[in-house]
Design a protein around this motif. Sequence first.
Motif, PDB file in Angstrom:
ATOM      1  N   SER A 114       1.131   4.093  -2.841  1.00  0.00           N
ATOM      2  CA  SER A 114       0.951   5.530  -2.650  1.00  0.00           C
ATOM      3  C   SER A 114       2.087   6.477  -3.036  1.00  0.00           C
ATOM      4  CB  SER A 114       0.855   5.928  -1.287  1.00  0.00           C
ATOM      5  OG  SER A 114       2.257   5.688  -0.404  1.00  0.00           O
ATOM      6  N   LYS A 115       3.144   5.935  -3.491  1.00  0.00           N
ATOM      7  CA  LYS A 115       4.349   6.450  -4.179  1.00  0.00           C
ATOM      8  C   LYS A 115       4.403   6.531  -5.724  1.00  0.00           C
ATOM      9  CE  LYS A 115       6.974   6.623   0.202  1.00  0.00           C
ATOM     10  NZ  LYS A 115       8.238   6.069   0.792  1.00  0.00           N
ATOM     11  N   THR A 141       0.731  -1.063  -0.160  1.00  0.00           N
ATOM     12  CA  THR A 141       0.000   0.160   0.026  1.00  0.00           C
ATOM     13  C   THR A 141       0.840   1.355  -0.028  1.00  0.00           C
ATOM     14  OG1 THR A 141      -1.742  -1.210   1.125  1.00  0.00           O
ATOM     15  CG2 THR A 141      -1.595   1.209   1.286  1.00  0.00           C
TER      16      THR A 141
END
Length: 431
Positions: free
Chosen positions: A179-180, A175
């Motif tokens: 997100s990056k 996750t």
Amino acid sequence: MKKKRVDVISLGCSKNLVDSELLIRQFQAGGYLVEHDPSQPGGEVVVINTCGFIGDAKEESIETILDFAEAKKQGKIRKLFVMGCLSERYRQQLSVEIPEVDRFYGKFDWKSLISEMGMPYRADLKNERSLTTPGHYAYLKISEGCNRNCSYCAIPLITGKHTSRSMESILKEATLLASKGVKELQVIAQDLSYYGLDLYKDKKLPELVQMLSEIEGIEWIRLHYAYPAGFPMELLDVMASNPKVCSYLDLALQHISDNMLKIMRRNVSKEDCINLIKRMREVVPGMHLRTTMITGHPGETEEDFRELKDFVAEMKFERLGVFPYSHEEDTYAYKNYVDDIPEEVKQERAEEIMELQSGISLAHNEAKVGRVMKVLVDRKEGEYWVGRSEFDSPEVDPEVLIDSSEDLNIGSFYNIHITGAGEYDLIGEVR
């Protein structure tokens, strides 16, 4: 020599690369500038993450250590540390033979290197990595070690027994990666087939892959290094029904004659392997299988080799690699078999298989001409944009060379019309 700069050199497999990325993140948190595999190392500290799997890899690791040991003697670097599989396996010998190295660490105690540099280990960053891959894909290691007892393999000697990471930890890391900006996960382990048995008393890979696919931002999931014995068949249903799971599997077969499978202690038969492959291709039509073979293992007769060659010709694997046998210290084969097949015969057999495979690979690629394929762009190289389809893993598989007069976005997906094919690469244009 730049102060507060560390150069990290990664050798070997993608599992090693993950360890390097974890280490780099810790260094960065401690205020260091870190360069990974720089063309011209210039930091005051060098860390070499070594491979100790087979002869060629060990030789590369030792040569790299010696090169930097010489650089240290010449005053070009101040500190030299070595970690990873070779160091885990031969730490005492290396410490005596290469005293220029300040300290040797193994595969699992590299966190002590952080303390050696005068920094605290940041446990709050344990799932964080500084990616050395392009930002749109990352390797995700779900376990360490191996419980198999293959005759030729030194991995259990280095990594120990199979240890699964918890699903909670893996999902948290995935996750964070998403997100990056990570869109593609390369799920890796020494043995994916075994995942979950130690922690949950059940094979959990199908469930884990399904949960990974539900993470927002993840578009492709690719699976590496499954074992044919005890393969979790439910995984095939997940692959067939879930568009985010690539129709691709790295399945290490190593040989096919029953004689050799027994000698190699593979715990599968020829019939088992053929039935598994047929089932995979039935449930997941169009699946691309990557496998590896070993030539010249002690006991391999000409008849065994012909059987292997006939098998490769019949199965027509989409991706295949071959390794000449390496007689590794302390393995079952080293203790119980004589390495009596000449090196040139091992190599000739490997080359014969690869020559056969090159024609198979060309035929597979030519069959894709005229198709429109979803392609993820990795980089610009010369006049072409270079990308991969769902059937292509980074570094080891064919690529798609895209002829486009307009700029494409690295890390984006495009529909590419395939216009040409070679043995290993495809050529296409944006549709």
